[in-house]
Write an enzyme that holds these catalytic residues in place. Structure first.
Site, PDB file in Angstrom:
ATOM      1  N   TYR A 132       4.568  -4.382  10.752  1.00 20.82           N
ATOM      2  CA  TYR A 132       4.284  -3.269   9.624  1.00 20.82           C
ATOM      3  C   TYR A 132       5.548  -2.569   9.551  1.00 20.82           C
ATOM      4  O   TYR A 132       6.219  -2.316  10.700  1.00 20.82           O
ATOM      5  CB  TYR A 132       3.412  -2.207  10.184  1.00 20.82           C
ATOM      6  N   GLU A 150       6.393  -0.181   1.299  1.00 18.17           N
ATOM      7  CA  GLU A 150       5.458  -0.664   2.471  1.00 18.17           C
ATOM      8  C   GLU A 150       5.098  -1.981   2.482  1.00 18.17           C
ATOM      9  O   GLU A 150       4.578  -2.608   1.526  1.00 18.17           O
ATOM     10  CB  GLU A 150       4.138   0.156   2.263  1.00 18.17           C
TER      11      GLU A 150
END
Ligand code: GDP
Ligand code: MN
Length: 403
Positions: free
Chosen positions: A122, A210
């Site tokens: 991530y 993101e």
């Protein structure tokens, strides 16, 4: 302004970020050509079909499917294109009505040949306003909902703060790659990935990136598999090419309408519509409404010229929201005189039918004349000079409506 995954990936590529490649398709008749184009560059029959909507969690809702050959591509594309896709992030969540899928991304299957050899990471980049820094948030727990990871295993979420003047320093990207447990080629790949990603973030004036997941493949390549990009609206004037990527289908219809008239409008969940000039005053007005027990239904800045036409448009936009039970107009007359605004309000109120109580507070040049105009207009509009009084009138109107 938010971008679709395929648009975000195109932007990232310009900055040298390695991404899962794909071809966007908006019509099934173009599917076969897209498939062959992709197959020529990847050399495999496998492909992934990904719904393009402005919401994450598409995989959970059936919006991301792996196909082993063209007939499976056709089958999934048929199902996904045109579907109402429900994800935990579409309005109303999995119980809501979902969002219409108008485009799909036919992407290379980057998890092949050995699915288990892949590692999902991530990475996001945001502004940390309090620290006046940019921050890279990262975790080895990619591919999952980061909020859940942060809640259940906060020790697995790391933050690296970046001084915007200095930019991302080489030691910082090495530190991140190291903390992600990477070594050798993957380590170097991640350092390069982060450097390019950060350059893309600042170069596009983004407020949020993101990338979940960033993939470390079995052969140690680092790729952006997903891509969520929010561009700072206030910087769009210097990125005409990015501004052209806006997809109004994905935005609130009233927000789109408001933008046409130069009104900045954000829909909220409360029942008191607000019409204010100036963003700071709009925020103060919302605070005051809450202080007296109400909930603002929107943020609306009519800007410097609160003339009759703009006021009328603003009324229409506010009244389009069925939750609105009262409207508070709060205008400071500096350059624009209050009596002109009052006439604008009176004119607008005559042109459109307004069936909720309207409370007007005008302050500044000719405020007293303006109050008189409104009080004598014969309209069911209440006026106040002090903001507290206005907020109290709003609350009384709401209580009256309930009784
Ligand atoms: P999201 O669900 O909206 O976050 O969409 P993502 O782009 O993150 O994709 C969701 C999931 O689909 C990923 O976490 C992967 O597990 C899977 N996925 C995405 N691309 C591929 C691929 O190329 N091959 C395979 N096998 N799975 C993929
Ligand atoms: Mn994702």
């Amino acid at each position: 302004m938010n971008l679709h995954e395929y648009q975000g990936k195109e932007l990232l590529k310009k900055y040298g970020v390695t991404v899962q490649e794909g071809v966007v398709v908006d019509d099934l008749s173009k599917l076969e050509e897209a498939y062959h184009q992709l197959k020529d560059s990847t050399g495999t029959d496998f492909a992934v079909i990904k719904a393009q909507i402005h919401a994450g969690g598409r995989g959970k809702g059936g919006g991301v499917k792996l196909a082993k050959n063209f007939s499976e591509v056709e089958e999934h594309a048929n199902n996904i294109l045109g579907m109402m896709l429900k994800t935990p992030q579409t309005p109303g969540g999995m119980d809501g009505e979902g969002k219409l899928v108008r485009k799909i991304l036919l992407a290379e299957d980057v998890y092949a040949p050995d699915f288990d050899a892949n590692e999902e990471i991530y990475v996001s980049i945001l502004n940390d306003r309090e620290r006046k820094r940019n921050v890279i948030i990262y975790s080895t727990e990619g591919g999952m909902d980061i909020e859940t990871v942060a809640e259940e295993t906060p020790e697995k979420v790391f933050k690296e703060f970046i001084d915007p003047e200095l930019g991302l320093l080489p030691f910082q990207s090495r530190k991140i790659a190291f903390n992600l447990g990477l070594s050798g080629t993957a380590f170097k790949g991640m350092v390069k990935f982060l450097t390019s990603l950060y350059a893309a973030f600042t170069g596009t004036d983004s407020s949020m990136f993101e990338i979940n997941p960033v993939l470390k493949t079995g052969d140690d390549r680092i790729l952006a598999v997903d891509c969520k990009v929010s561009i700072d609206d206030n910087a769009l004037f210097r990125h005409k090419d990015i501004a052209a990527l806006r997809d109004e289908h994905e935005e609130d219809a009233m927000e789109v309408e408001a933008r046409k008239y130069g009104l900045s409008y954000v829909k909220l969940d409360g029942n008191v519509g607000c019409m204010v000039n100036g963003a700071g005053l709009a925020m103060a007005t919302m605070d005051m409404i809450k202080l007296y027990g109400g909930e603002p239904a929107n943020f609306l800045d009519v800007g410097g010229t609160a003339d009759a036409e703009r006021v009328e448009q603003a009324f229409k936009i506010i009244l389009n929201d069925p939750n609105v039970k009262a409207i508070l107009i709060n205008i400071f007359g500096g350059i624009v005189r209050c009596d002109r605004v009052a006439n604008g309000v009176i004119q607008a109120a005559k042109n459109i039918s307004i069936d909720v109580p309207v409370i007007v507070r005008l302050q500044g040049t000719n405020a007293d004349i303006a109050k008189k105009l409104i009080d004598e207009s014969g309209l069911k509009v209440q006026s106040a000079i002090m903001l507290q009084d206005a907020a109290e009138l709003v609350q009384k109107a709401l209580d009256g409506a309930e009784a």
